[in-house]
Design an enzyme around this catalytic site. Structure first.
Site: not given
Length: 406
Positions: A16, A98, A127, A181
């Site tokens: 990605d 994050r 996210d 994932s």
């Protein structure tokens, strides 16, 4: 945003973000700075450097940082001082990483003179919110590029085709690899997608990577003792450790004993329900131990007030408000409460269970055995005082009963 000259990309080196790197170069005709964080995800981060170079990134524009100690010391430990848990179960393993990544991205943007930042979060998840709230809190005028909200590469097949067309190395996609994932750091590993999108389906046993099944855990229980200082674990079994070392060792112990598996359907901030599975072995142990040491070192009303705030504090982290003034205010109060959270806790780990078997503090214990005893207390506690206490606390109910129970 056609005037963007330089962008800092949160870059893992996977499919990605490698596609995003090339897409940024093509779409915005800008210079790209890559940032790869080691927060204990258990994978080599140096290969990201080689992939970035192959995509034309200058060596001085490649940042690979070991943030494990900062992650645990400044983010995980403060969160566990609050006993934060989202919707009664989730220990916020993805959420708490994050704000650190966002912080370091902004620092690199300032250092390199970049005018934009970019991430690989999709338009459906939490996210994107967490990253971008962090960016704006730390650099209000920064420009944000979220490719998943702009491009048309909305399937894995399209990503792979784009990668092949542009000569992007996709060897990270292994035949027979995990279909899920996944997101990992030193606090947890998460699994989403494929068969897990059916909330009625039990996860396959070979999905779990960090923990043995409780059925296959050792038949012999293991005891572990923690030393606490101001609400944080400072030593395990008498050995002083840094924050990252503490969590690494607890993950090893928890994984060995089948501790920390979780299967939940959670409410995402963007509005949908999502089914996820998590392994948080060290965090599960820490949560149990921290509540145990607080049970003897916190005043009753302080402890109860903290419990009332857990849901709000956890939601702030889950929804991306780590850098908000309200979270900082709550953290100041929580940290002040931890000044007396000193002492030791002993746990027994056995087949998925974390069992408290002892706790004490030589300096800050509020437990008075002379008062708590069921034996004769020799005047330490006047039993007769309880009568007036009960009558006063029942007064409003007695008044109501006389009025309504006629």
């Amino acid at each position: 945003m056609s005037d963007i000259k330089k962008v800092v990309l949160a870059y893992s080196g996977g499919l990605d973000t490698s596609v995003i790197l090339k897409w940024l170069q093509d779409t915005y005709q800008c210079e790209v700075v890559t940032f790869t964080a080691d927060i204990g995800q258990g994978e080599e981060v140096e290969p990201a450097r080689k992939k970035a170079v192959a995509l034309g990134i200058k060596p001085e524009n490649i940042f690979i940082d070991d943030l494990r100690e900062e992650f645990v010391r400044d983010f995980v430990f403060p969160m566990f001082r609050a006993n934060a848990i989202y919707e009664g179960e989730y220990l916020l393993g993805t959420s708490i990483a994050r704000p650190l990544i966002a912080k370091r991205q902004i620092e690199i943007a300032n250092q390199t003179g970049a005018d934009a930042v970019s991430h690989g979060a999709t338009g459906k998840g939490n996210d994107q919110v967490r990253f971008e709230l962090g960016y704006y809190a730390l650099k209000p005028d920064v420009k944000v590029i979220a490719p998943w909200r702009e491009w048309d590469l909305l399937s894995r097949e399209k990503l792979l085709a784009y990668a092949e067309k542009n000569g992007i190395d996709i060897t990270k996609k292994k035949s027979g690899g995990s279909p899920y994932s996944m997101d990992a750091n030193l606090l947890h590993i998460s699994y989403e997608g494929t068969v897990l999108e059916n909330p009625a389906a039990e996860p396959e046993e070979d999905m779990w990577l960090w923990t043995v099944s409780p059925e296959n855990a050792p038949d012999q229980a293991e005891y572990v003792e923690f030393e606490y200082k101001n609400g944080d674990i400072a030593a395990i079994n008498g050995v002083q450790m840094s924050p990252a070392q503490v969590l690494t060792e607890l993950n090893r112990l928890g994984g060995k004993h089948g501790i920390g598996r979780l299967d939940i359907v959670e409410n995402r901030y963007v509005g949908m329900k999502s089914r996820g599975c998590y392994e948080t072995p060290g965090g599960t142990i820490m949560m149990k131990a921290h509540r145990a040491i607080e049970s003897i070192t916190l005043d009753r009303e302080v402890a109860h007030l903290k419990d009332e705030l857990i849901a709000k504090y956890a939601s702030l982290i889950y929804n991306g408000y780590w850098w908000s003034p309200e979270r900082k205010m709550m953290q100041s109060m929580i940290d002040a409460s931890q000044a007396t959270v000193n002492g030791w806790v002993r746990l027994k780990l056995y087949k998925g269970n974390v069992i408290v078997v002892g706790r004490d503090s030589k300096t800050d214990s509020l437990f008075d055995p002379n008062i708590a005893t069921f034996d004769e207390d020799f005047g330490a506690y006047n039993h007769a005082d309880a009568a007036g206490f009960i009558r006063l606390n029942s007064l409003r109910m007695r008044i109501a009963a006389k009025l309504y129970n006629k």
